[in-house]
Enzyme design. Structure first.
Site, mmCIF file in Angstrom:
data_model
loop_
_atom_site.group_PDB
_atom_site.id
_atom_site.type_symbol
_atom_site.label_atom_id
_atom_site.label_comp_id
_atom_site.label_asym_id
_atom_site.label_seq_id
_atom_site.Cartn_x
_atom_site.Cartn_y
_atom_site.Cartn_z
ATOM 1 N N LYS A 153 13.542 36.798 53.512
ATOM 2 C CA LYS A 153 12.133 36.549 53.840
ATOM 3 C C LYS A 153 11.654 35.369 53.013
ATOM 4 C CE LYS A 153 8.788 38.361 56.387
ATOM 5 N NZ LYS A 153 8.857 39.143 57.643
ATOM 6 N N ASP A 200 6.117 34.914 60.935
ATOM 7 C CA ASP A 200 5.502 36.128 60.388
ATOM 8 C C ASP A 200 4.003 35.808 60.311
ATOM 9 O OD1 ASP A 200 6.222 38.861 59.012
ATOM 10 O OD2 ASP A 200 4.808 37.969 57.635
HETATM 11 P P1 NDP Z 1 -0.251 37.054 62.722
HETATM 12 O O1 NDP Z 1 -0.505 36.039 61.680
HETATM 13 O O2 NDP Z 1 -0.008 36.609 64.117
HETATM 14 O O3 NDP Z 1 -1.432 38.120 62.758
HETATM 15 C C1 NDP Z 1 -1.786 38.841 61.617
HETATM 16 C C2 NDP Z 1 -3.037 39.643 61.922
HETATM 17 O O4 NDP Z 1 -3.297 40.505 60.822
HETATM 18 C C3 NDP Z 1 -4.272 38.783 62.082
HETATM 19 O O5 NDP Z 1 -5.165 39.396 62.947
HETATM 20 C C4 NDP Z 1 -4.793 38.731 60.656
HETATM 21 O O6 NDP Z 1 -6.180 38.455 60.556
HETATM 22 C C5 NDP Z 1 -4.522 40.146 60.191
HETATM 23 N N1 NDP Z 1 -4.364 40.168 58.743
HETATM 24 C C6 NDP Z 1 -3.525 39.408 57.990
HETATM 25 N N2 NDP Z 1 -3.679 39.669 56.694
HETATM 26 C C7 NDP Z 1 -4.635 40.608 56.623
HETATM 27 C C8 NDP Z 1 -5.241 41.291 55.555
HETATM 28 N N3 NDP Z 1 -4.887 41.057 54.280
HETATM 29 N N4 NDP Z 1 -6.190 42.222 55.847
HETATM 30 C C9 NDP Z 1 -6.559 42.463 57.122
HETATM 31 N N5 NDP Z 1 -6.026 41.824 58.184
HETATM 32 C C10 NDP Z 1 -5.072 40.930 57.938
HETATM 33 O O7 NDP Z 1 0.989 37.922 62.176
HETATM 34 P P2 NDP Z 1 1.956 38.895 62.995
HETATM 35 O O8 NDP Z 1 1.215 39.550 64.097
HETATM 36 O O9 NDP Z 1 3.190 38.149 63.283
HETATM 37 O O10 NDP Z 1 2.330 39.959 61.860
HETATM 38 C C11 NDP Z 1 1.577 41.158 61.660
HETATM 39 C C12 NDP Z 1 2.417 42.160 60.896
HETATM 40 O O11 NDP Z 1 3.611 42.458 61.639
HETATM 41 C C13 NDP Z 1 2.906 41.714 59.516
HETATM 42 O O12 NDP Z 1 2.992 42.827 58.677
HETATM 43 C C14 NDP Z 1 4.301 41.185 59.820
HETATM 44 O O13 NDP Z 1 5.124 41.193 58.659
HETATM 45 C C15 NDP Z 1 4.759 42.218 60.825
HETATM 46 N N6 NDP Z 1 5.859 41.819 61.691
HETATM 47 C C16 NDP Z 1 5.793 40.720 62.477
HETATM 48 C C17 NDP Z 1 6.832 40.412 63.319
HETATM 49 C C18 NDP Z 1 6.761 39.268 64.291
HETATM 50 O O14 NDP Z 1 7.660 39.177 65.150
HETATM 51 N N7 NDP Z 1 5.749 38.428 64.252
HETATM 52 C C19 NDP Z 1 8.090 41.197 63.325
HETATM 53 C C20 NDP Z 1 8.022 42.391 62.526
HETATM 54 C C21 NDP Z 1 6.956 42.658 61.723
HETATM 55 P P3 NDP Z 1 -6.681 36.989 60.095
HETATM 56 O O15 NDP Z 1 -6.563 36.153 61.311
HETATM 57 O O16 NDP Z 1 -8.062 37.204 59.629
HETATM 58 O O17 NDP Z 1 -5.752 36.547 58.989
#
Ligand code: NDP
Length: 449
Positions: free
Chosen positions: A128, A168
């Site tokens: 990562k 991510d």
């Molecule tokens: P994105 O950046 O596309 O979306 C993240 C979302 O979570 C946004 O809506 C963001 O809001 C919100 N968010 C981020 N940080 C915080 C926080 N501290 N508190 C509240 N809301 C928060 O990321 P992904 O959708 O790709 O990833 C989401 C999760 O899924 C993570 O845990 C990631 O590790 C996991 N994941 C992702 C994969 C992938 O294929 N993308 C695969 C497996 C796991 P804002 O816009 O305000 O930041």
């Protein structure tokens, strides 16, 4: 030694050796608790210190990322890549750009990734990376310059058979494309070193959809163990990024009604449900306009926006935390249980705190850890690597078919290793034991490395 004293000793040593890394400690404790009995029964695993080796990253790269913003000022961010474990394949795992990124968070993510990748049955090790760079409010050119500077250092440490990064939080198709472009320029090679690439330059169909869709396929399999399904259910989703968007889309296709989505500033609740048309607006709002979720309530005034809050107080049958780590705590678990929630499917990595997990399991509701239910993303990245190696591309139907098969196999592995004597399926235990066994076997076979 019994399991409890094994876990206590192991964790004391880990905390002493890795001070100030709470997220890493949390992720390790969950796995060690699950596999302690299995390790204690194997003198070979004990003697060869397999668990002690697994928690130590094979390599950590930390570097300076200097770049110039639109105002002409020099900005310096921190860059990282944690190359955790390559026992079963090249390091594989995403890159996160978020102000909160630090070594503890990346070590927890790389550690989880090792077991998740093993669960997919594809040949991928765990890694990562990321930066404390905050992409919010940055111009297109600033994002590009930052990505180029990040890769100017990282490119020498990655490669199609060494380490294959992906997206991510804060890293989607746009950022992967900029990183890939710079990597290709510096290495003078067109190889599948990144996944999540655009379709025109080696990306896989269905990769953007895969994590959210896969989580819903896993949720369907969990519900089926109780003769149930998504049909007619109310679903609360957190987040509105890549994972949340496609979890909402698939949950809706499976007949559920999505009630909430969120971002780091608050959540929206739509009493009529987020219809496919409204979801299309969220896709546009988040991916094109790069706006905030509160704007949903301006466009659809029957919905409410709740600032500085998470959606877990709203009534639902199924909860899908899809934003970030530790975003669902014990008090929120109590609210979900009180409101009749029957199933929690993690789309994010480690979104549920340990006390909340304990409450779900004590109440015997269905609960899956992200390393099982969100593995569809990296599994499809593995399929992208295969397509790149073969220099061909599969149809969306073919990738989706394989994704369904992989999620079904992960579910079966959880059932096999996680079913308790009373019949309750402990998905945490199942996923950890199953993921650990393959990595541990490979490490034993390869000697002390
Ligand atoms: P994105 O950046 O596309 O979306 C993240 C979302 O979570 C946004 O809506 C963001 O809001 C919100 N968010 C981020 N940080 C915080 C926080 N501290 N508190 C509240 N809301 C928060 O990321 P992904 O959708 O790709 O990833 C989401 C999760 O899924 C993570 O845990 C990631 O590790 C996991 N994941 C992702 C994969 C992938 O294929 N993308 C695969 C497996 C796991 P804002 O816009 O305000 O930041």
């Amino acid at each position: 030694m019994n399991a409890k004293s094994y876990v206590d000793n192991f964790m004391n040593e880990l905390v002493t050796k890795n001070p100030g890394e709470p997220e890493f400690h949390q992720a390790v404790r969950e796995v060690v608790e699950s596999v302690a009995d299995y390790i204690l029964e194997s003198p070979q695993l004990m003697k060869m210190k397999v668990m002690e080796r697994i928690v130590e990253p094979e390599r950590v790269i930390m570097f300076r990322v200097p770049w110039v913003n639109d105002a002409g000022e020099v900005v310096i961010n921190k860059g990282y890549r944690v190359q955790m474990n390559s026992a079963i394949g090249p390091y594989k795992g995403g890159v996160r750009f978020h102000a909160s990124v630090n070594l503890s968070i990346l070590k927890f993510l790389a550690f989880e990734q090792t077991f998740k990748n093993s669960l997919t049955t594809l040949p991928m090790g765990g890694g990562k990376g990321g930066s404390n760079f905050d992409p919010k409010g940055k111009s297109e050119m600033e994002i590009m310059r930052f990505c180029q500077s990040f890769i100017t250092e990282l490119y020498r440490h990655i490669g199609p058979d060494t380490d294959v990064p992906a997206g991510d939080i804060g890293v989607g198709g746009r950022e992967v494309a900029y990183m890939f472009g710079q990597y290709k320029r510096l290495s003078n090679e067109f190889t599948g070193t990144f996944t999540g690439k655009g379709i025109s330059f080696g990306g896989s169909l269905m990769r953007p959809e895969a994590t959210g869709y896969g989580a819903c396929y896993f949720g369907e399999a969990m519900l089926a163990t109780r003769g149930d399904s998504y049909k007619g259910k109310k679903v609360c989703i957190s987040g509105s990024g890549n994972v949340a968007q496609f979890a909402a889309k698939k949950a809706t296709e499976l007949g559920a009604t999505v009630m909430t989505m969120s971002d780091s500033n608050g959540y929206i609740y739509d009493p009529d449900g987020i219809s496919p048309e409204k979801l299309q607006y969220i896709f546009q709002l988040k991916n094109v306009l790069r706006g905030r979720i509160r704007e949903y309530a301006n466009k659809y005034p029957t919905a409410k926006y709740v600032a500085d809050a998470r959606p877990w107080g709203e009534k639902c049958d199924i909860a899908m935390p899809c934003a970030t780590q530790n975003e669902l705590n014990g008090a929120e678990a109590d609210m979900l249980l009180k409101n009749g929630c029957k199933c929690v499917v993690e789309g994010a990595n480690m979104p549920t705190t340990p006390d909340a997990i304990a409450k779900f399991q004590a109440a015997k509701i269905l609960y899956s850890p992200g390393k099982a239910s969100n593995a569809g993303g990296v599994a499809t990245s593995g399929l992208e690597m295969s397509q790149n190696s073969m220099r061909l591309g599969w149809s969306a139907e073919e990738v989706d078919q394989r994704l369904r098969g992989i999620m079904s196999n992960i579910h079966s592995a959880c059932v096999k290793y996680g079913t308790e004597p009373d019949g309750y399926i402990n998905y945490v235990k199942g996923a950890n034991i199953s993921g650990f066994m393959k990595v541990a076997d490979a490490m034993l076979a390869q000697g002390i490395v």
